[in-house]
Design a protein around this motif. Structure first.
Motif, PDB file in Angstrom:
ATOM      1  N   ILE A  42       0.826  -1.219   0.000  1.00 38.96           N
ATOM      2  CA  ILE A  42       0.000   0.000   0.000  1.00 38.96           C
ATOM      3  C   ILE A  42       0.858   1.266   0.000  1.00 38.96           C
ATOM      4  O   ILE A  42       0.327   2.368   0.006  1.00 38.96           O
TER       5      ILE A  42
ATOM      6  N   LEU B 218      -6.545  -1.211  -3.543  1.00 36.32           N
ATOM      7  CA  LEU B 218      -5.885  -0.036  -4.089  1.00 36.32           C
ATOM      8  C   LEU B 218      -6.786   0.699  -5.082  1.00 36.32           C
ATOM      9  O   LEU B 218      -7.528   0.074  -5.836  1.00 36.32           O
TER      10      LEU B 218
ATOM     11  N   GLU C 109      -3.358   4.656  -7.278  1.00 31.11           N
ATOM     12  CA  GLU C 109      -2.362   4.028  -6.402  1.00 31.11           C
ATOM     13  C   GLU C 109      -1.659   2.882  -7.127  1.00 31.11           C
ATOM     14  O   GLU C 109      -0.439   2.705  -6.991  1.00 31.11           O
TER      15      GLU C 109
END
Length: 260
Positions: free
Chosen positions: A120, A143, A147
Motif C-alpha cells: 500500500i 488499491l 495508487e
C-alpha cells in the motif's frame, strides 16, 4: 469490513511504524538493492508448466498449514522440483511470514521471487527490492487505480516486475496500466473464502494479451491446469496444496512431473 480490508488497515499501521524504525535510505544501502532482477514473466512464457510455488505457514482461512516450515528447505525443494518461480508470504500477523523468509529464499535459490504481501506504500517496494525480491504483488481490491499506477511505476523504476491481482471484471477494467507485467486472477471469494476456478476462465478473455495471465488459489489437480492453459493462462500459483504436506518440495516435484 472483510478480511482484506482488515489486513490493509493493519498494514498501514505497520508501514507507518517501519518508516520510523528503518528509513528507506537505509534499505537502499543493502546489497540486493542494486541487484539485477530475474524475470518471472519470461520464465513463465518459456515454461510448459508455469508453476509458481508458494511458501506460507498459515492464512486467515487455514490457520495451521505448516507452522514450522523452514524457508531455506522449502524453497530449495521448490527449485529442485522445477518451479518457474517462488512466492514468499512476508506478512507476519495473518500469514506467519517475514521479510527474513524472503531474504533466506534469496540466498537459497536462483529463481525469481515474488514478495507476496499487501502493498500500500512505496516504502514496501523499496523493502522488497532490498530484501531480494524480483516481483511485487499489487492487489486491486485494496488499491485505487491511481495508487496502482504510482506503485507499479515505482516498482518498474527499481527494476522489479509487477503482478496485479484481480477478483472480478470491475477491478480488471480499472487497473490496466503499462507498468504491470502480469495479471493474476484470484479464484477465492474474499467474503466467503469459497474458491471457484471458473473465475479465472471467465476473466481470461478480458485480459489483454500484453499481460502474462496467472491463475491463483484453489488449484490442486493437474487437470485444472490443463483446462486453464486452454484459456491462455501461463502461470499457476500454488501454495496450500504443497505446504500442507510433510515435504512441500517433494509434493511440488510430483505435481510438476505429472504435468510434463
Amino acid at each position: 469490513m472483510n478480511i482484506l480490508d482488515k489486513i490493509a488497515a493493519r498494514k498501514r499501521e505497520e508501514v507507518a511504524f517501519l518508516k520510523e524504525e528503518v528509513p528507506a535510505e537505509s534499505l537502499q544501502l543493502l546489497p540486493h538493492f542494486n541487484r539485477r532482477c530475474i524475470s518471472l514473466k519470461e520464465n513463465l512464457k518459456n515454461s510448459s508448466t508455469g508453476i509458481i510455488a508458494e511458501f506460507k505457514r498459515r492464512s486467515p482461512s487455514h490457520p495451521e498449514i505448516n507452522l514450522e516450515a523452514d524457508a531455506a528447505t522449502v524453497t530449495a525443494g521448490y527449485e529442485t522440483a522445477g518451479a518457474s518461480g517462488i512466492s514468499v508470504l512476508t506478512d507476519e500477523e495473518f500469514f506467519g511470514g517475514s521479510l527474513d523468509d524472503l531474504a533466506i529464499a534469496r540466498e537459497t535459490v536462483k529463481l525469481p521471487l515474488l514478495r507476496k504481501d499487501f502493498m500500500i506504500d512505496e516504502y514496501q517496494i523499496i523493502e522488497a527490492k532490498a530484501m531480494g525480491a524480483d516481483v511485487i504483488l499489487l492487489i486491486a481490491a485494496i488499491l485505487k487505480p491511481d495508487e496502482i499506477k504510482t506503485l507499479s511505476k515505482k516498482a518498474k523504476d527499481l527494476g522489479l516486475e509487477v503482478l496485479l491481482e484481480v477478483h472480478n471484471e470491475e477491478e480488471l477494467k480499472n487497473a490496466i496500466f503499462d507498468t504491470v507485467d502480469m495479471i493474476g486472477v484470484n479464484n477465492r471469494n474474499l467474503k466467503t473464502f469459497e474458491v471457484d476456478l471458473q473465475t479465472s476462465k471467465d476473466l481470461a478473455e478480458k485480459i489483454p494479451n500484453q499481460f502474462v495471465k496467472i491463475s491463483e488459489s484453489g488449484i490442486s489437480e493437474t487437470s485444472a491446469i490443463t483446462e486453464l492453459q486452454k484459456s491462455g493462462f501461463k502461470g499457476f500459483l500454488i501454495g496450500g496444496n504443497f505446504m500442507k504436506t510433510e515435504d512441500p518440495g517433494k509434493s511440488a516435484s510430483e505435481f510438476i512431473q505429472k504435468l510434463k
